[in-house]
Design an enzyme around this catalytic site. Structure first.
Site, PDB file in Angstrom:
ATOM      1  CG  ASP A  52      -1.987  -1.047   1.193  1.00 48.66           C
ATOM      2  OD1 ASP A  52      -2.373  -1.460   0.081  1.00 48.66           O
ATOM      3  OD2 ASP A  52      -2.455  -1.457   2.272  1.00 48.66           O
ATOM      4  CE1 TYR A 111       4.280  -6.693   3.445  1.00 51.84           C
ATOM      5  CE2 TYR A 111       3.639  -9.013   3.423  1.00 51.84           C
ATOM      6  CZ  TYR A 111       3.691  -7.772   2.805  1.00 51.84           C
ATOM      7  OH  TYR A 111       3.167  -7.621   1.545  1.00 51.84           O
TER       8      TYR A 111
END
Length: 248
Positions: A52, A111
Site C-alpha cells: 500500500d 513482513y
C-alpha cells in the site's frame, strides 16, 4: 521471451503504493518507466506483493519479460541509473524460466513492522516506523499474537475493500520482540489479505497499551467482524522483507 526475476528495495513514502494507479505515481510505474527507457521496449512488471501507499520494501520480488536477453548485472545497473532520483533500488537481477511468477510461485511472504515506543519525538526514524508514546507491554502483545497463528477466517482483520475471494489464511509466524525502545513485529504467511498485517498490529497495540486484554485478540478473530478490529497501524512502519520460493 527472456524472463528476469528482480529483487527490489524501496522507500514507500513518495508513492501511492506498488501497483499502478490513476491518482498518483507508483513503484510499479517508476520501474516500468526506467526499464522501458533503456531497453526501448514497453514492459510490464509483476510483483509478489502489492504494498500500500507508504509501505516500504527491502525484499520485494518482481518478474519481467524482454524481447532480447540481457546480462543480469547490466540489467540491474542500467535500471538503477534510470531510476534515479526515485528511492528505489534493484538489488539483484537473475534469469529465470518462463514458468516463474513472482506472485503465484511464492510460498511465503515475510513482513516486519517497526514501532518505537518512547516519549520523545522521532528524528532519524521519522517516516520509518510507528511512534507510540504510551508504554507498551511487548510480552502481552506477543502472547496475544500467538492466538492468531494457524488457519483462520481473518475477516476481522481484512480491509472492507479487500477483493480476495476468501478470508481464510494460514499465519505461520507472528512474533513481537522488544529491544529497549524498539519493538519489532515479524509476520509470515503464504499470502495476506488487504491491510491484514496493519490491522493485526494495530489491534496488538491495544493489547500492549492495556486497552485490550490478551484474550480480546482471539475474541476479535472469532467474531469475523471488521468492526471488532482495533486501529489500523500506519503504513510507514511496515516493510516487505522477503519472499520465499521453492528451490529449483
Amino acid at each position: 521471451m527472456p524472463r528476469f526475476k528482480l529483487l527490489i528495495e524501496y522507500d514507500g513514502a513518495p508513492f501511492v503504493g506498488w501497483q499502478r494507479q490513476a491518482n498518483g505515481f507508483s513503484v510499479q510505474e517508476a520501474i516500468e518507466t526506467a526499464l522501458g527507457g533503456f531497453t526501448g521496449e514497453s514492459v510490464a512488471i509483476h510483483g509478489a506483493g502489492r504494498t500500500d501507499a507508504g509501505v516500504h520494501a527491502r525484499g520485494q520480488v518482481a518478474h519481467v519479460d524482454f524481447s532480447r536477453d540481457w546480462r543480469p548485472d547490466v540489467l540491474r545497473d542500467a535500471a538503477n541509473a534510470w531510476l534515479r532520483p526515485n528511492p528505489i533500488a534493484i538489488l539483484k537481477a537473475e534469469r529465470v524460466d518462463d514458468e516463474f511468477s513472482a506472485r503465484f510461485s511464492a510460498v511465503r511472504r515475510h513482513y516486519l513492522y517497526k514501532i518505537i515506543n518512547r516519549r520523545a519525538s522521532l528524528t532519524l526514524e521519522a517516516g520509518r516506523c510507528w511512534a507510540i508514546r504510551r508504554s507498551l507491554d511487548a510480552g502481552a502483545m506477543h502472547e496475544a499474537a500467538q492466538t492468531l497463528l494457524g488457519f483462520h477466517d481473518f475477516s476481522t482483520f481484512r480491509d472492507s475493500e479487500c477483493q480476495a475471494e476468501s478470508p481464510l489464511r494460514t499465519l505461520e509466524r507472528f512474533d513481537v520482540l522488544r529491544d529497549g525502545e524498539n519493538i519489532e513485529i515479524h509476520v509470515a504467511a503464504r499470502s495476506f489479505l488487504h491491510s491484514q498485517v496493519r490491522s493485526m498490529v494495530g489491534s496488538l497495540a491495544h493489547v500492549g497499551s492495556g486497552k485490550w486484554r490478551v484474550e480480546d485478540m482471539a475474541e476479535a478473530l472469532a467474531a469475523k467482524d471488521r468492526r471488532r478490529c482495533g486501529v489500523v497501524a500506519p503504513p510507514e512502519g511496515l516493510y516487505l522483507m522477503q519472499v520465499d520460493y521453492e528451490e529449483a
